[in-house]
Design an enzyme around this catalytic site. Structure first.
Site, short mmCIF file in Angstrom:
data_model
loop_
_atom_site.label_atom_id
_atom_site.label_comp_id
_atom_site.label_asym_id
_atom_site.label_seq_id
_atom_site.Cartn_x
_atom_site.Cartn_y
_atom_site.Cartn_z
N LYS A 133 -0.44 12.62 -10.33
CA LYS A 133 0.30 11.36 -10.24
C LYS A 133 1.73 11.60 -9.77
CE LYS A 133 -2.27 8.94 -13.88
NZ LYS A 133 -2.31 8.57 -15.31
N GLN A 175 0.01 8.32 -20.84
CA GLN A 175 -1.27 8.94 -20.54
C GLN A 175 -2.18 8.94 -21.77
OE1 GLN A 175 -2.35 10.09 -17.50
NE2 GLN A 175 -4.32 10.39 -18.51
N ASP A 224 -0.64 0.22 -15.82
CA ASP A 224 -2.05 0.46 -16.16
C ASP A 224 -2.80 -0.85 -16.39
OD1 ASP A 224 -3.12 3.01 -16.02
OD2 ASP A 224 -2.38 3.63 -17.98
#
Length: 300
Positions: free
Chosen positions: A54, A98, A121
């Site tokens: 990422k 995460q 997200d």
């Protein structure tokens, strides 16, 4: 009939090119650089690889990348304090914590502490509710990637019969909402659905996101249907040698490809789209934060 292969790796590269173009324009015309912050707690090997990828791709498209690595025994209060700092940092437009988190941390509490407008997200309860009611939201990356590929392949999805196999909050439920938004007739099926093969056989679009390796055989697929395989499963590969593993999806690729009109492979299908859509969401969040037009082709 041999199915057309929907190349997610190539499509993701196209999405990243679009993102880079938008980032360049934001810099040139508005002196704004989108920023993505990723918070990693602990040392889960898969998460570490994902976070590195990422960060690398964020920098490659010209955005600012902020990484916060915290010990596995980090307290909830300390993690919430980091999220709060990022919520209040105007240079950060997207925040991603995460997952999975260590067991002593409440994932729902942490995710819902992220400012909804920075929740790239798309997991915050506010964004879930906005998506479910057809309002502007941050959209989960994997379903967004699936939608982009379907739109690219079919053009209009209006009136198509879609079956989503899997009911997770991360993929199944938001995928169904996105397909409804594009005027599909949508069924959410799962492992306990009665007559599941017959339910799947009527679908023009099958999105398999159930988390069971090669669960869907070819004889469940209608001739000419489009199959989007979200599954990523590691299974033994004795043909490669003792102890070797291979990646497979939630559909049996060989038999499904014989009947489908189009299909995504595993690997190289949906997977590469997830990070590409994370970058797209960060640009979208940046534009919204600054009252600018949203990037065309990168949102739901």
């Amino acid at each position: 009939m041999a199915a057309n292969i929907i190349d997610g790796k190539a499509f993701a590269a196209t999405v990243r090119e679009k993102v880079a173009g938008h980032v360049a324009r934001l810099k040139e015309e508005h002196d704004i650089i989108p920023g993505l912050a990723v918070v990693l707690v602990g040392e889960d090997p898969a998460s570490q690889v994902y976070v590195r990828s990422k960060g690398k791709q964020t920098v490659e498209v010209g955005m600012n990348s902020f990484e916060h690595k915290m010990d596995a025994d980090t307290s909830e209060a300390d993690l919430l304090a980091v999220v709060d700092t990022l919520n209040n940092d105007p240079s950060v437009h997207g925040i991603l914590v995460q997952l999975p988190l260590p067991g002593h941390l409440n994932e729902d509490l942490i995710i819902n502490s992220i400012a909804p407008e920075k929740d790239v997200d798309g997991f915050h309860i506010s964004n879930v509710g906005l998506l479910g009611t057809g309002q502007k939201s941050m959209v989960p990356c994997t379903p967004l990637g699936c939608l982009m590929m379907l739109r690219d392949y079919h053009g209009s999805l209006s009136g198509m019969d879609a079956v989503v196999i899997g009911r997770s909050n991360i993929v199944g439920k938001p995928m169904a909402q996105l397909l409804l938004g594009d005027s599909c007739t949508v069924t959410i099926a799962h492992s306990r659905t009665k007559d599941l093969p017959d339910v799947v056989r009527r679908a023009d679009i099958v999105v398999a996101a159930v988390g069971r390796p090669e669960m869907v055989p070819g004889d469940w697929i209608k001739e000419g249907a489009t199959v989007i395989d979200v599954g990523i499963n590691r299974i033994p590969a004795p043909e490669k040698g003792e102890g070797k593993m291979k990646l497979v999806g939630d559909v049996d690729y060989a038999s499904c490809a014989e009947r489908a009109g189009a299909i995504t492979p595993v690997p190289g299908g949906v997977g590469p789209m997830t990070i590409a859509c994370l970058l797209a969401n960060t640009v979208t969040a940046c534009c919204r934060a600054n009252g600018l037009a949203e990037p065309e082709g990168l949102t739901a």
